[in-house]
Design a protein around this motif. Structure first.
Motif, PDB file in Angstrom:
ATOM      1  N   VAL A  98       0.841  -1.189   0.000  1.00 62.55           N
ATOM      2  CA  VAL A  98       0.000   0.000   0.000  1.00 62.55           C
ATOM      3  C   VAL A  98       0.881   1.245   0.000  1.00 62.55           C
ATOM      4  N   GLU A  99       0.270   2.361  -0.297  1.00 63.29           N
ATOM      5  CA  GLU A  99       0.978   3.636  -0.344  1.00 63.29           C
ATOM      6  C   GLU A  99       0.098   4.667   0.363  1.00 63.29           C
ATOM      7  N   PHE A 100       0.698   5.475   1.225  1.00 56.99           N
ATOM      8  CA  PHE A 100      -0.027   6.532   1.936  1.00 56.99           C
ATOM      9  C   PHE A 100       0.773   7.822   1.884  1.00 56.99           C
ATOM     10  N   PRO A 101       0.110   8.964   2.050  1.00 52.86           N
ATOM     11  CA  PRO A 101       0.826  10.239   2.047  1.00 52.86           C
ATOM     12  C   PRO A 101       1.829  10.367   3.203  1.00 52.86           C
ATOM     13  N   ASN A 102       1.543   9.689   4.340  1.00 53.98           N
ATOM     14  CA  ASN A 102       2.431   9.815   5.495  1.00 53.98           C
ATOM     15  C   ASN A 102       2.165   8.684   6.488  1.00 53.98           C
ATOM     16  N   ASN A 103       3.024   8.596   7.494  1.00 52.53           N
ATOM     17  CA  ASN A 103       2.908   7.544   8.505  1.00 52.53           C
ATOM     18  C   ASN A 103       1.608   7.624   9.297  1.00 52.53           C
ATOM     19  N   GLU A 104       1.150   8.833   9.583  1.00 58.16           N
ATOM     20  CA  GLU A 104      -0.070   8.985  10.374  1.00 58.16           C
ATOM     21  C   GLU A 104      -1.272   8.357   9.675  1.00 58.16           C
ATOM     22  N   ARG A 105      -1.392   8.582   8.385  1.00 57.94           N
ATOM     23  CA  ARG A 105      -2.523   8.002   7.649  1.00 57.94           C
ATOM     24  C   ARG A 105      -2.403   6.481   7.579  1.00 57.94           C
ATOM     25  N   CYS A 106      -1.184   5.992   7.396  1.00 57.95           N
ATOM     26  CA  CYS A 106      -0.977   4.542   7.388  1.00 57.95           C
ATOM     27  C   CYS A 106      -1.338   3.957   8.751  1.00 57.95           C
ATOM     28  N   ALA A 107      -0.885   4.597   9.818  1.00 60.02           N
ATOM     29  CA  ALA A 107      -1.176   4.111  11.175  1.00 60.02           C
ATOM     30  C   ALA A 107      -2.679   4.129  11.451  1.00 60.02           C
ATOM     31  N   ALA A 108      -3.369   5.154  10.997  1.00 61.21           N
ATOM     32  CA  ALA A 108      -4.821   5.223  11.193  1.00 61.21           C
ATOM     33  C   ALA A 108      -5.519   4.086  10.463  1.00 61.21           C
ATOM     34  N   CYS A 109      -5.074   3.791   9.264  1.00 57.77           N
ATOM     35  CA  CYS A 109      -5.648   2.689   8.493  1.00 57.77           C
ATOM     36  C   CYS A 109      -5.363   1.360   9.181  1.00 57.77           C
ATOM     37  N   ALA A 110      -4.116   1.142   9.581  1.00 61.31           N
ATOM     38  CA  ALA A 110      -3.739  -0.110  10.243  1.00 61.31           C
ATOM     39  C   ALA A 110      -4.510  -0.288  11.543  1.00 61.31           C
ATOM     40  N   THR A 111      -4.712   0.789  12.278  1.00 57.05           N
ATOM     41  CA  THR A 111      -5.483   0.726  13.523  1.00 57.05           C
ATOM     42  C   THR A 111      -6.927   0.344  13.247  1.00 57.05           C
ATOM     43  N   THR A 112      -7.491   0.889  12.190  1.00 51.33           N
ATOM     44  CA  THR A 112      -8.859   0.530  11.803  1.00 51.33           C
ATOM     45  C   THR A 112      -8.946  -0.955  11.463  1.00 51.33           C
ATOM     46  N   LEU A 113      -7.973  -1.447  10.724  1.00 54.32           N
ATOM     47  CA  LEU A 113      -7.980  -2.859  10.331  1.00 54.32           C
ATOM     48  C   LEU A 113      -7.808  -3.778  11.537  1.00 54.32           C
ATOM     49  N   THR A 114      -6.870  -3.478  12.410  1.00 46.54           N
ATOM     50  CA  THR A 114      -6.668  -4.329  13.581  1.00 46.54           C
ATOM     51  C   THR A 114      -7.844  -4.228  14.541  1.00 46.54           C
ATOM     52  N   GLY A 115      -8.446  -3.055  14.630  1.00 44.04           N
ATOM     53  CA  GLY A 115      -9.586  -2.857  15.513  1.00 44.04           C
ATOM     54  C   GLY A 115     -10.825  -3.623  15.091  1.00 44.04           C
ATOM     55  N   ALA A 116     -10.870  -4.054  13.835  1.00 43.89           N
ATOM     56  CA  ALA A 116     -12.024  -4.823  13.354  1.00 43.89           C
ATOM     57  C   ALA A 116     -12.084  -6.203  14.006  1.00 43.89           C
ATOM     58  N   GLY A 117     -10.942  -6.695  14.498  1.00 39.57           N
ATOM     59  CA  GLY A 117     -10.926  -7.927  15.272  1.00 39.57           C
ATOM     60  C   GLY A 117     -10.849  -9.240  14.522  1.00 39.57           C
ATOM     61  N   ALA A 118     -10.628  -9.233  13.217  1.00 40.83           N
ATOM     62  CA  ALA A 118     -10.598 -10.482  12.448  1.00 40.83           C
ATOM     63  C   ALA A 118      -9.210 -11.121  12.389  1.00 40.83           C
ATOM     64  N   ASN A 119      -8.191 -10.402  12.889  1.00 42.73           N
ATOM     65  CA  ASN A 119      -6.820 -10.890  12.755  1.00 42.73           C
ATOM     66  C   ASN A 119      -6.225 -11.304  14.095  1.00 42.73           C
ATOM     67  N   ASP A 120      -5.428 -12.376  14.052  1.00 40.35           N
ATOM     68  CA  ASP A 120      -4.613 -12.750  15.196  1.00 40.35           C
ATOM     69  C   ASP A 120      -3.337 -11.914  15.218  1.00 40.35           C
ATOM     70  N   LEU A 121      -2.893 -11.503  14.041  1.00 40.76           N
ATOM     71  CA  LEU A 121      -1.646 -10.773  13.907  1.00 40.76           C
ATOM     72  C   LEU A 121      -1.766  -9.824  12.726  1.00 40.76           C
ATOM     73  N   PHE A 122      -1.270  -8.605  12.904  1.00 40.01           N
ATOM     74  CA  PHE A 122      -1.240  -7.627  11.819  1.00 40.01           C
ATOM     75  C   PHE A 122       0.073  -6.873  11.939  1.00 40.01           C
ATOM     76  N   ARG A 123       0.847  -6.865  10.864  1.00 39.28           N
ATOM     77  CA  ARG A 123       2.157  -6.224  10.877  1.00 39.28           C
ATOM     78  C   ARG A 123       2.238  -5.208   9.748  1.00 39.28           C
ATOM     79  N   THR A 124       2.843  -4.057  10.053  1.00 37.47           N
ATOM     80  CA  THR A 124       3.095  -3.016   9.058  1.00 37.47           C
ATOM     81  C   THR A 124       4.597  -2.819   8.937  1.00 37.47           C
ATOM     82  N   THR A 125       5.104  -2.845   7.714  1.00 39.26           N
ATOM     83  CA  THR A 125       6.525  -2.637   7.454  1.00 39.26           C
ATOM     84  C   THR A 125       6.674  -1.464   6.495  1.00 39.26           C
ATOM     85  N   VAL A 126       7.513  -0.501   6.858  1.00 39.99           N
ATOM     86  CA  VAL A 126       7.814   0.616   5.960  1.00 39.99           C
ATOM     87  C   VAL A 126       8.761   0.098   4.880  1.00 39.99           C
ATOM     88  N   LEU A 127       8.463   0.426   3.642  1.00 46.22           N
ATOM     89  CA  LEU A 127       9.284  -0.016   2.513  1.00 46.22           C
ATOM     90  C   LEU A 127      10.008   1.176   1.889  1.00 46.22           C
TER      91      LEU A 127
END
Length: 115
Positions: A56-85
């Motif tokens: 994925v691509e985002f304008p900045n870390n804050e937007r990526c973190a907000a998206c990742a938080t939304t995804l993990t907060g949905a509760g369907a994952n045992d593990l969710f990892r974000t790596t900066v490329l």
């Protein structure tokens, strides 16, 4: 815009739901990524340590973190990892900066390099 890799492992219940009702999870991820101003480049299901990987691509870390938080907060994952490329050009620039800066960094005291 910076690139990121998302990796996730679904909970067993989520996998069971996907088997019972196959779904276009890429479309769902794209919707959430776009809501935070990002772009989904690739989506893969995977075998191994993770059930899925996306680039994925985002304008900045804050937007990526907000998206990742939304995804993990949905509760369907045992593990969710974000790596900066880094692109090849970004990595080359970082290496050149490290070479030019040369801060005379010393490894931890007592550290012995083993070849």
């Amino acid at each position: 815009m910076p690139y990121y890799m998302f990796q996730w492992k679904y909970k067993n219940e989520a996998v069971k739901a996907l088997v019972q009702t196959p779904q276009d999870r890429a479309a769902e991820l794209r919707k959430v990524v776009q809501a935070f101003g990002g772009r989904l480049h690739e989506f893969f299901f995977a075998f191994g340590d993770y059930d899925g990987v996306s680039i994925v691509e985002f304008p900045n870390n804050e937007r990526c973190a907000a998206c990742a938080t939304t995804l993990t907060g949905a509760g369907a994952n045992d593990l969710f990892r974000t790596t900066v490329l880094l692109t090849g050009d970004e990595a080359k620039a970082a290496l050149a900066m490290a070479n030019a800066t040369n801060p005379d960094y010393a490894p931890p005291t007592g550290y012995t390099h083993h070849s």
